[in-house]
Motif scaffolding. Structure first.
Motif, short mmCIF file in Angstrom:
data_model
loop_
_atom_site.label_atom_id
_atom_site.label_comp_id
_atom_site.label_asym_id
_atom_site.label_seq_id
_atom_site.Cartn_x
_atom_site.Cartn_y
_atom_site.Cartn_z
N ARG A 17 -16.83 46.58 -38.28
CA ARG A 17 -17.66 47.72 -37.83
C ARG A 17 -18.76 47.22 -36.91
O ARG A 17 -19.07 47.86 -35.89
N GLY A 18 -19.37 46.10 -37.24
CA GLY A 18 -20.40 45.52 -36.38
C GLY A 18 -19.84 45.13 -35.02
O GLY A 18 -20.46 45.38 -33.99
N LEU A 19 -18.66 44.51 -35.02
CA LEU A 19 -18.04 44.15 -33.74
C LEU A 19 -17.70 45.39 -32.92
O LEU A 19 -17.82 45.39 -31.69
N LEU A 20 -17.29 46.47 -33.59
CA LEU A 20 -16.97 47.72 -32.91
C LEU A 20 -18.22 48.27 -32.21
O LEU A 20 -18.12 48.78 -31.09
N GLU A 21 -19.36 48.13 -32.84
CA GLU A 21 -20.62 48.57 -32.22
C GLU A 21 -20.96 47.72 -31.00
O GLU A 21 -21.43 48.23 -29.99
N GLU A 22 -20.73 46.41 -31.11
CA GLU A 22 -21.08 45.48 -30.03
C GLU A 22 -20.10 45.52 -28.86
O GLU A 22 -20.51 45.36 -27.71
N ALA A 23 -18.83 45.67 -29.15
CA ALA A 23 -17.79 45.59 -28.11
C ALA A 23 -16.72 46.65 -28.37
O ALA A 23 -15.58 46.32 -28.70
N PRO A 24 -17.08 47.92 -28.23
CA PRO A 24 -16.15 48.98 -28.64
C PRO A 24 -14.80 48.96 -27.91
O PRO A 24 -13.77 49.17 -28.55
N ASP A 25 -14.80 48.70 -26.63
CA ASP A 25 -13.53 48.73 -25.89
C ASP A 25 -12.60 47.60 -26.33
O ASP A 25 -11.40 47.81 -26.51
N GLN A 26 -13.15 46.41 -26.52
CA GLN A 26 -12.33 45.28 -26.92
C GLN A 26 -11.78 45.46 -28.34
O GLN A 26 -10.59 45.24 -28.58
N VAL A 27 -12.63 45.89 -29.26
CA VAL A 27 -12.20 46.05 -30.65
C VAL A 27 -11.22 47.21 -30.76
O VAL A 27 -10.21 47.11 -31.47
N ARG A 28 -11.48 48.29 -30.06
CA ARG A 28 -10.54 49.42 -30.07
C ARG A 28 -9.18 48.98 -29.52
O ARG A 28 -8.14 49.35 -30.05
N GLY B 39 -7.35 39.18 -33.85
CA GLY B 39 -7.31 39.77 -32.52
C GLY B 39 -8.71 39.85 -31.92
O GLY B 39 -8.90 39.60 -30.73
N SER B 40 -9.69 40.15 -32.76
CA SER B 40 -11.09 40.19 -32.30
C SER B 40 -11.58 38.79 -31.95
O SER B 40 -12.29 38.60 -30.96
N ALA B 41 -11.17 37.80 -32.73
CA ALA B 41 -11.53 36.41 -32.41
C ALA B 41 -10.88 35.98 -31.10
O ALA B 41 -11.51 35.30 -30.27
N ALA B 42 -9.64 36.37 -30.89
CA ALA B 42 -8.92 36.00 -29.66
C ALA B 42 -9.59 36.62 -28.42
O ALA B 42 -9.50 36.06 -27.33
N LYS B 43 -10.30 37.72 -28.62
CA LYS B 43 -11.04 38.34 -27.51
C LYS B 43 -12.37 37.64 -27.26
O LYS B 43 -13.13 38.02 -26.37
N GLY B 44 -12.67 36.62 -28.07
CA GLY B 44 -13.91 35.87 -27.89
C GLY B 44 -15.12 36.51 -28.54
O GLY B 44 -16.26 36.13 -28.24
N LEU B 45 -14.91 37.43 -29.47
CA LEU B 45 -16.03 38.12 -30.11
C LEU B 45 -16.69 37.29 -31.20
O LEU B 45 -17.83 37.56 -31.60
N PHE B 46 -15.98 36.29 -31.70
CA PHE B 46 -16.55 35.30 -32.63
C PHE B 46 -15.59 34.12 -32.68
O PHE B 46 -14.46 34.21 -32.18
N GLU B 47 -16.04 33.00 -33.24
CA GLU B 47 -15.22 31.80 -33.37
C GLU B 47 -14.64 31.75 -34.79
O GLU B 47 -15.40 31.70 -35.75
N PRO C 54 -11.55 50.58 -44.82
CA PRO C 54 -11.72 52.03 -44.71
C PRO C 54 -12.87 52.46 -43.80
O PRO C 54 -12.72 53.41 -43.02
N ARG C 55 -13.99 51.80 -43.87
CA ARG C 55 -15.13 52.20 -43.04
C ARG C 55 -14.90 51.84 -41.58
O ARG C 55 -15.33 52.56 -40.68
N PHE C 56 -14.23 50.75 -41.35
CA PHE C 56 -13.85 50.38 -39.98
C PHE C 56 -12.92 51.44 -39.41
O PHE C 56 -13.09 51.89 -38.28
N GLY C 57 -11.92 51.86 -40.19
CA GLY C 57 -11.00 52.89 -39.74
C GLY C 57 -11.72 54.19 -39.44
O GLY C 57 -11.44 54.85 -38.43
N LYS C 58 -12.65 54.57 -40.29
CA LYS C 58 -13.43 55.79 -40.07
C LYS C 58 -14.25 55.67 -38.78
O LYS C 58 -14.33 56.61 -37.99
N ALA C 59 -14.85 54.51 -38.58
CA ALA C 59 -15.66 54.29 -37.38
C ALA C 59 -14.79 54.33 -36.12
O ALA C 59 -15.20 54.87 -35.09
N LEU C 60 -13.59 53.79 -36.19
CA LEU C 60 -12.67 53.83 -35.04
C LEU C 60 -12.34 55.27 -34.67
O LEU C 60 -12.34 55.64 -33.49
N VAL C 61 -12.06 56.08 -35.68
CA VAL C 61 -11.70 57.48 -35.43
C VAL C 61 -12.90 58.26 -34.91
O VAL C 61 -12.78 59.03 -33.94
N SER C 62 -14.09 58.05 -35.48
CA SER C 62 -15.26 58.79 -35.03
C SER C 62 -15.70 58.37 -33.62
O SER C 62 -16.21 59.19 -32.86
#
Length: 183
Positions: A131-142, A21-29, A172-180
């Motif tokens: 987690r790195g993608l969440l930092e770079e593109a929080p709205d898209q990854v969320r 889903g993150s790739a489909a948003k163009g966040l990486f190939e 797990p760390r990605f999930g924690k980062a999403l919630v925080s």
């Protein structure tokens, strides 16, 4: 960034859906080989023939969603490459052939960083990568994670919360980062 995705990342549904889903948003190939896709289908077959059919359908759908993702096999490169597990050399060969920057895998011990670096690659763990993608593109990854959670809740007999679903998916760390990030 161009990332070769190993079968161990494609096989678990929730992990695959968040990563792709993150790739489909163009966040990486995203990249993979036919052999990696075959490994995914064979892993699903261990759960029964109906799961293999589902996996092969999903593999076919990937071709439509990501038409440029398939990396052609380069058998000649496999002869000059080495990894601790010879059965993983095809993954490294596909990463090199696909001009990838990284290999996304859960299998750190069989993809040593120094060996990958010799080929111009590095290893990424899906949890840390997301987690790195969440930092770079929080709205898209969320948005991707929310869609995956909604689908899990639609298909499940019990309701899921984001952190618990991602923990079960070995993120797990990605999930924690999403919630925080949502607080």
């Amino acid at each position: 960034m161009r990332v070769l995705i190993d079968a161990c990342v494609l096989y678990p549904t929730v992990m695959r859906e968040v990563v792709l889903g993150s790739a489909a948003k163009g966040l990486f190939e995203a990249r993979w080989s036919a052999r990696i896709l075959e490994e995914w289908a064979r892993a699903a077959a261990k759960l029964g023939p109906e799961q293999e059919v589902v996996a092969r359908g999903e593999v076919a759908a990937l071709g439509a969603t990501f038409p440029d993702a398939i990396v052609p096999e380069h058998e000649g490169w496999q002869g000059r490459l080495w990894l601790p597990d010879p059965n993983d050399i095809h993954v490294l060969a596909a990463g090199v052939a696909g001009s990838c920057d990284a290999i996304m895998t859960m299998n750190a011990k069989d993809f040593p960083g120094n060996i990958l670096a010799e080929e111009g690659l590095f290893r990424v763990n899906p949890d840390a990568f997301l987690r790195g993608l969440l930092e770079e593109a929080p709205d898209q990854v969320r948005g991707v994670a929310d869609t995956v959670l909604a689908e899990a809740n639609r298909l499940s007999e019990r309701p899921w919360e984001m952190r618990a679903l991602m923990k079960k998916a070995r993120l797990p760390r990605f999930g924690k980062a999403l919630v925080s990030k949502s607080l």
